[in-house]
Motif scaffolding. Structure first.
Motif, PDB file in Angstrom:
ATOM      1  N   ASP A 149       0.835  -1.206   0.000  1.00 32.74           N
ATOM      2  CA  ASP A 149       0.000   0.000   0.000  1.00 32.74           C
ATOM      3  C   ASP A 149       0.868   1.254   0.000  1.00 32.74           C
ATOM      4  N   TRP A 150       1.932   1.232   0.811  1.00 35.45           N
ATOM      5  CA  TRP A 150       2.848   2.374   0.860  1.00 35.45           C
ATOM      6  C   TRP A 150       3.525   2.592  -0.485  1.00 35.45           C
ATOM      7  N   ALA A 151       3.949   1.501  -1.137  1.00 34.92           N
ATOM      8  CA  ALA A 151       4.616   1.614  -2.433  1.00 34.92           C
ATOM      9  C   ALA A 151       3.694   2.245  -3.470  1.00 34.92           C
ATOM     10  N   GLN A 152       2.431   1.881  -3.416  1.00 32.64           N
ATOM     11  CA  GLN A 152       1.482   2.439  -4.380  1.00 32.64           C
ATOM     12  C   GLN A 152       1.208   3.916  -4.099  1.00 32.64           C
ATOM     13  N   GLN A 153       1.043   4.242  -2.830  1.00 24.15           N
ATOM     14  CA  GLN A 153       0.722   5.622  -2.466  1.00 24.15           C
ATOM     15  C   GLN A 153       1.924   6.548  -2.586  1.00 24.15           C
ATOM     16  N   HIS A 154       3.104   6.043  -2.206  1.00 23.32           N
ATOM     17  CA  HIS A 154       4.289   6.893  -2.125  1.00 23.32           C
ATOM     18  C   HIS A 154       5.076   6.946  -3.429  1.00 23.32           C
ATOM     19  N   MET A 155       5.065   5.839  -4.189  1.00 21.10           N
ATOM     20  CA  MET A 155       5.844   5.778  -5.426  1.00 21.10           C
ATOM     21  C   MET A 155       4.990   5.622  -6.670  1.00 21.10           C
ATOM     22  N   GLY A 156       3.702   5.360  -6.482  1.00 19.26           N
ATOM     23  CA  GLY A 156       2.838   5.112  -7.632  1.00 19.26           C
ATOM     24  C   GLY A 156       3.093   3.764  -8.266  1.00 19.26           C
ATOM     25  N   ALA A 157       3.570   2.787  -7.471  1.00 20.45           N
ATOM     26  CA  ALA A 157       3.919   1.459  -7.979  1.00 20.45           C
ATOM     27  C   ALA A 157       2.894   0.432  -7.503  1.00 20.45           C
ATOM     28  N   HIS A 158       2.165  -0.142  -8.437  1.00 27.59           N
ATOM     29  CA  HIS A 158       1.185  -1.183  -8.102  1.00 27.59           C
ATOM     30  C   HIS A 158       1.753  -2.540  -8.493  1.00 27.59           C
ATOM     31  N   PHE A 159       1.847  -3.451  -7.519  1.00 31.23           N
ATOM     32  CA  PHE A 159       2.432  -4.763  -7.760  1.00 31.23           C
ATOM     33  C   PHE A 159       1.354  -5.851  -7.771  1.00 31.23           C
ATOM     34  N   GLU A 173       5.200  -0.518 -15.420  1.00 33.39           N
ATOM     35  CA  GLU A 173       4.973   0.780 -14.800  1.00 33.39           C
ATOM     36  C   GLU A 173       5.417   0.781 -13.338  1.00 33.39           C
ATOM     37  N   ALA A 174       5.226  -0.357 -12.661  1.00 34.42           N
ATOM     38  CA  ALA A 174       5.625  -0.455 -11.259  1.00 34.42           C
ATOM     39  C   ALA A 174       7.142  -0.412 -11.123  1.00 34.42           C
ATOM     40  N   ILE A 175       7.834  -1.173 -11.988  1.00 31.67           N
ATOM     41  CA  ILE A 175       9.298  -1.193 -11.947  1.00 31.67           C
ATOM     42  C   ILE A 175       9.850   0.185 -12.289  1.00 31.67           C
ATOM     43  N   ALA A 180      12.522   5.266 -10.808  1.00 30.36           N
ATOM     44  CA  ALA A 180      12.558   6.723 -10.735  1.00 30.36           C
ATOM     45  C   ALA A 180      12.734   7.194  -9.300  1.00 30.36           C
ATOM     46  N   TYR A 181      12.084   6.498  -8.382  1.00 30.96           N
ATOM     47  CA  TYR A 181      12.186   6.837  -6.962  1.00 30.96           C
ATOM     48  C   TYR A 181      13.608   6.624  -6.453  1.00 30.96           C
ATOM     49  N   MET A 182      14.200   5.495  -6.851  1.00 33.50           N
ATOM     50  CA  MET A 182      15.538   5.170  -6.359  1.00 33.50           C
ATOM     51  C   MET A 182      16.619   6.068  -6.949  1.00 33.50           C
ATOM     52  N   ARG A 183      16.408   6.576  -8.135  1.00 35.05           N
ATOM     53  CA  ARG A 183      17.413   7.439  -8.763  1.00 35.05           C
ATOM     54  C   ARG A 183      17.583   8.759  -8.008  1.00 35.05           C
ATOM     55  N   GLN A 184      16.665   9.030  -7.102  1.00 32.53           N
ATOM     56  CA  GLN A 184      16.802  10.197  -6.241  1.00 32.53           C
ATOM     57  C   GLN A 184      17.661   9.875  -5.014  1.00 32.53           C
ATOM     58  N   LYS A 185      18.051   8.613  -4.896  1.00 35.64           N
ATOM     59  CA  LYS A 185      18.756   8.155  -3.697  1.00 35.64           C
ATOM     60  C   LYS A 185      20.026   7.399  -4.076  1.00 35.64           C
ATOM     61  N   ASN A 186      20.725   7.894  -5.091  1.00 35.64           N
ATOM     62  CA  ASN A 186      21.854   7.122  -5.620  1.00 35.64           C
ATOM     63  C   ASN A 186      23.215   7.575  -5.118  1.00 35.64           C
ATOM     64  N   GLU A 187      23.249   8.338  -3.993  1.00 37.93           N
ATOM     65  CA  GLU A 187      24.560   8.638  -3.427  1.00 37.93           C
ATOM     66  C   GLU A 187      25.154   7.356  -2.838  1.00 37.93           C
ATOM     67  N   GLY A 202      15.827  -9.955   1.083  1.00 38.06           N
ATOM     68  CA  GLY A 202      15.167 -10.459  -0.112  1.00 38.06           C
ATOM     69  C   GLY A 202      14.054  -9.555  -0.593  1.00 38.06           C
ATOM     70  N   SER A 203      14.101  -8.292  -0.183  1.00 39.12           N
ATOM     71  CA  SER A 203      13.022  -7.372  -0.517  1.00 39.12           C
ATOM     72  C   SER A 203      13.529  -5.946  -0.629  1.00 39.12           C
ATOM     73  N   ALA A 204      13.441  -5.398  -1.835  1.00 38.82           N
ATOM     74  CA  ALA A 204      13.780  -3.990  -2.019  1.00 38.82           C
ATOM     75  C   ALA A 204      12.704  -3.101  -1.408  1.00 38.82           C
ATOM     76  N   LEU A 205      11.460  -3.546  -1.458  1.00 39.03           N
ATOM     77  CA  LEU A 205      10.367  -2.725  -0.946  1.00 39.03           C
ATOM     78  C   LEU A 205      10.453  -2.566   0.576  1.00 39.03           C
ATOM     79  N   LEU A 206      10.826  -3.611   1.276  1.00 41.30           N
ATOM     80  CA  LEU A 206      11.023  -3.498   2.722  1.00 41.30           C
ATOM     81  C   LEU A 206      12.171  -2.532   3.026  1.00 41.30           C
ATOM     82  N   SER A 207      13.238  -2.617   2.242  1.00 41.62           N
ATOM     83  CA  SER A 207      14.386  -1.733   2.465  1.00 41.62           C
ATOM     84  C   SER A 207      14.019  -0.274   2.226  1.00 41.62           C
ATOM     85  N   LEU A 208      13.286  -0.024   1.163  1.00 43.05           N
ATOM     86  CA  LEU A 208      12.879   1.349   0.851  1.00 43.05           C
ATOM     87  C   LEU A 208      11.910   1.888   1.900  1.00 43.05           C
TER      88      LEU A 208
END
Length: 264
Positions: A149-159, A173-175, A180-187, A202-208
């Protein structure tokens, strides 16, 4: 590149990375002696903060000077050096190892690391659900649905959810939204921490979600182990697996701590 990112124990073999084998190896190979007395953090003009041992700046295994973006992150590394006893044990220095990886590897290969994290998104843990028993299905939904739910609301990604382990192709579209979201965090330091957390859980979504402070590190770690904890409840814990999980959790919490300090 993947070897460098996954090998937080710089220079160690796969056998030595296993907590059990590492303990056995340590019995044969003595740890290096502590060679310094004083640990300090020093601001460098326009280049960040250095960690100094007896007045000399710490360097990475590739001989790069360890420069952190703010005092909070430098203090994390300094405290790990300060906490060492008569010997230096890299296993007890997860933030230092992660910082070395960020400087020696991620800084020059940010795109490769980002793409590696995105590969986890295409088959993220939280999208694969058990068909039964009912209680496990409920536990997975409780832990993972809020993240989706957070991924959809915060990133516009529906899985799309899958039942069992058969791979399901996620919407492009989800990927793209997560990319796009992660490219803002590429330091380098942030990306290195996200990569470590992703591979350990085993989860990028949990990490984000941890990076966005939607979940605490403990909540994310528990969510990543719903299935494992279910099996432990049924069959009991294996001592070697417990030790291995404890070692991985230490590295996960080190990465999460670094993420938090980056925003201080």
């Amino acid at each position: 590149m993947r070897d460098l990112l996954n090998d937080l124990e710089d220079g160690k073999t796969p056998a030595e990375l296993d907590p059990i084998r590492r303990a056995q190896s340590t019995m044969k190979k003595p740890l290096p002696k502590r060679f310094y007395k004083d640990v300090a953090v020093a601001a460098q003009e326009e280049s960040g903060f250095a960690v100094q041992l007896d007045g000399k700046s710490v360097r990475t295994p590739s001989a790069n000077t360890v420069l952190l973006p703010n005092e909070a992150t430098a203090l994390l590394v300094a405290r790990e050096y300060e906490a060492q006893g008569d010997e230096i044990d890299p296993a007890t220095m997860p933030v230092t190892r992660l910082v070395n990886t960020a400087i020696d590897g991620v800084a020059a290969h940010a795109q490769t690391v980002l793409e590696d994290v995105l590969r986890y998104v295409t088959g993220d843990l939280v999208c694969y659900r058990a068909p039964s028993p009912e209680r496990l299905v409920e536990l997975q939904a409780q832990a993972w649905d809020p993240v989706l739910d957070w991924a959809q609301q915060h990133m516009g990604a529906h899985f799309v959810l899958a039942e069992g382990v058969i791979h399901v192709e996620q919407p492009r579209e989800a990927i793209a939204a997560v990319s796009a979201y992660m490219r803002q965090k590429n330091e380098p330091f942030r990306l290195a921490a996200l990569h470590v957390m992703t591979t350990l859980m085993g989860s990028a979504l949990l990490s984000l979600a941890v990076e966005a402070r939607e979940l605490t590190p403990d909540e994310a770690w528990s969510a990543a182990h719903v299935d494992e904890d279910w099996n432990i409840g049924l069959w009991g814990a294996d001592s070697e697996a417990t030790l291995r999980r404890s070692s991985r959790q230490r590295d996960m919490m080190g990465a999460a701590t670094l993420l938090r300090a980056l925003d201080d």
